[in-house]
Design a protein around this motif. Sequence first.
Motif, PDB file in Angstrom:
ATOM      1  N   ARG A   1       0.823  -1.198   0.000  1.00 31.78           N
ATOM      2  CA  ARG A   1       0.000   0.000   0.000  1.00 31.78           C
ATOM      3  C   ARG A   1       0.862   1.255   0.000  1.00 31.78           C
ATOM      4  O   ARG A   1       0.544   2.249  -0.654  1.00 31.78           O
ATOM      5  N   ARG A   2       1.978   1.194   0.735  1.00 31.07           N
ATOM      6  CA  ARG A   2       2.842   2.359   0.795  1.00 31.07           C
ATOM      7  C   ARG A   2       3.475   2.651  -0.566  1.00 31.07           C
ATOM      8  O   ARG A   2       3.555   3.801  -0.992  1.00 31.07           O
ATOM      9  N   GLU A   3       3.887   1.585  -1.261  1.00 31.61           N
ATOM     10  CA  GLU A   3       4.463   1.797  -2.596  1.00 31.61           C
ATOM     11  C   GLU A   3       3.425   2.344  -3.568  1.00 31.61           C
ATOM     12  O   GLU A   3       3.715   3.234  -4.381  1.00 31.61           O
ATOM     13  N   GLN A   4       2.227   1.805  -3.494  1.00 29.97           N
ATOM     14  CA  GLN A   4       1.171   2.310  -4.375  1.00 29.97           C
ATOM     15  C   GLN A   4       0.834   3.760  -4.059  1.00 29.97           C
ATOM     16  O   GLN A   4       0.626   4.572  -4.972  1.00 29.97           O
ATOM     17  N   GLU A   5       0.796   4.089  -2.786  1.00 27.71           N
ATOM     18  CA  GLU A   5       0.512   5.480  -2.409  1.00 27.71           C
ATOM     19  C   GLU A   5       1.621   6.417  -2.865  1.00 27.71           C
ATOM     20  O   GLU A   5       1.356   7.527  -3.336  1.00 27.71           O
ATOM     21  N   LYS A   6       2.869   5.952  -2.744  1.00 29.60           N
ATOM     22  CA  LYS A   6       3.978   6.777  -3.221  1.00 29.60           C
ATOM     23  C   LYS A   6       3.909   6.994  -4.731  1.00 29.60           C
ATOM     24  O   LYS A   6       4.113   8.103  -5.227  1.00 29.60           O
ATOM     25  N   ALA A   7       3.631   5.907  -5.465  1.00 28.22           N
ATOM     26  CA  ALA A   7       3.531   6.034  -6.929  1.00 28.22           C
ATOM     27  C   ALA A   7       2.381   6.953  -7.314  1.00 28.22           C
ATOM     28  O   ALA A   7       2.521   7.801  -8.210  1.00 28.22           O
ATOM     29  N   ALA A   8       1.248   6.783  -6.621  1.00 31.26           N
ATOM     30  CA  ALA A   8       0.114   7.664  -6.916  1.00 31.26           C
ATOM     31  C   ALA A   8       0.431   9.109  -6.545  1.00 31.26           C
ATOM     32  O   ALA A   8       0.046  10.043  -7.268  1.00 31.26           O
ATOM     33  N   SER A   9       1.163   9.291  -5.447  1.00 34.34           N
ATOM     34  CA  SER A   9       1.522  10.657  -5.049  1.00 34.34           C
ATOM     35  C   SER A   9       2.475  11.290  -6.055  1.00 34.34           C
ATOM     36  O   SER A   9       2.332  12.460  -6.406  1.00 34.34           O
TER      37      SER A   9
END
Length: 415
Positions: A136-144
């Motif tokens: 989830r953290r990687e996805q949130e970073k990519a989305a950010s």
Amino acid sequence: LAYVKLHSLLQTTSAPRRDEACYLLGKLETPLRRSLDSGSEAFSWLVPIVRTLMDQCYETLQLQQFLPSLPPTNGSPTFYEDFQLFCTTPEWRGFIEKHVQPTMAQFEMDTFARSHDLMSNFWNACYDAMMSSSQRREQEKAASRKLFQELVLEPAAKRCKAENARHANVLKQTNNHHSTVLKQWRSLCRLLTSPRSAWADRNPPEVRWKLSSAETYSRMRLKLVPNLNFDQHLEASALRDNLGADHLQNPAESLPLAMAKEAKVSELEDDQLAEEDLPVLDNQAEPKEQNQREKLVVSEDCELITTVAVVPGRLEVTTQHVYFYDGSSEKEETEGGYDFKRPLSHLREVHLRRYNLRRSALELFFIDQANYFLNFSGGVRNKVYSSILGLRPPNQTYFGSRSPQELLKASGLTQ
């Protein structure tokens, strides 16, 4: 108590939709029929609810069309007795079976589907919540990062590009305005200091002359005009002769003899057709009638040389026309590009030319003073030249493979 709450909800809320009204009416019809058959007092509790529902949805349920014998629902004092008798009629039974119950069943199916979708979304959300925190953290970073790029970086880059273009445009307009004002000021100074003006200069500078850009039919410039921007190019001459900048303060009286010998330029061979191309020219067929069918004679890739651009394209010569098709990628920006189609009968002269010191170009002259400079590659220039001369255009002045010196002598311009 439930009947009272339902009745108050129907009175205080907005009118329900058709499917909702059919669902309520279908659910109320079963206890209504049971209480009517048993003679219980529940019938008196259900009648006000049905009356309010039918009063609010009179137009939505189309009761005037499906229940023409329905007692008046708005303020009739005998509605209770009339509706009790009306519930036993086939008209009410048919309305419930044909219109209310199918709509109620469809509403229940749609409601079940929506609830199923809600439950599916709920379980999917639960499944997503059970994913590992690292993913989830990687996805949130990519989305950010993507959101930051879309909302900040890309608009900033576009704004910077637009600002640079605007600044360059302003600088260009300022320079153009400055040049125009300076040109007008110099023209006014020349007007006020000319020999016949009020502030004539007693020691006028030496007047330099140059050829005018106006040309005659023979492309001769016969007029001299004052050269207002004369320059002797002393610095360029000093750099060419390897004399340095100090030579401008102490110029030598004459150049050394060895340096003068190095400045001699060897003569190059004249442009003319090769011997293998001469039989092709001599054996060409005589020109045919103008009403014949147009046939392709030669087609070659070339470049149209203009004062501002080199345009790649293709030259096609037929028995009646000369075509050039622009093949550049900027064709749409120039509103049709540099395509041209000229009748072969308007061709006046064809001359061999050099481009970048290579014998690879032709120049076409037409009777309306238009000319086109074409550069070929792969040694096909002589083939195109002989093919054009072999068609014998009616307005062409010179035929054959003469060199530029021979053509100049044959024109009579030097006499």
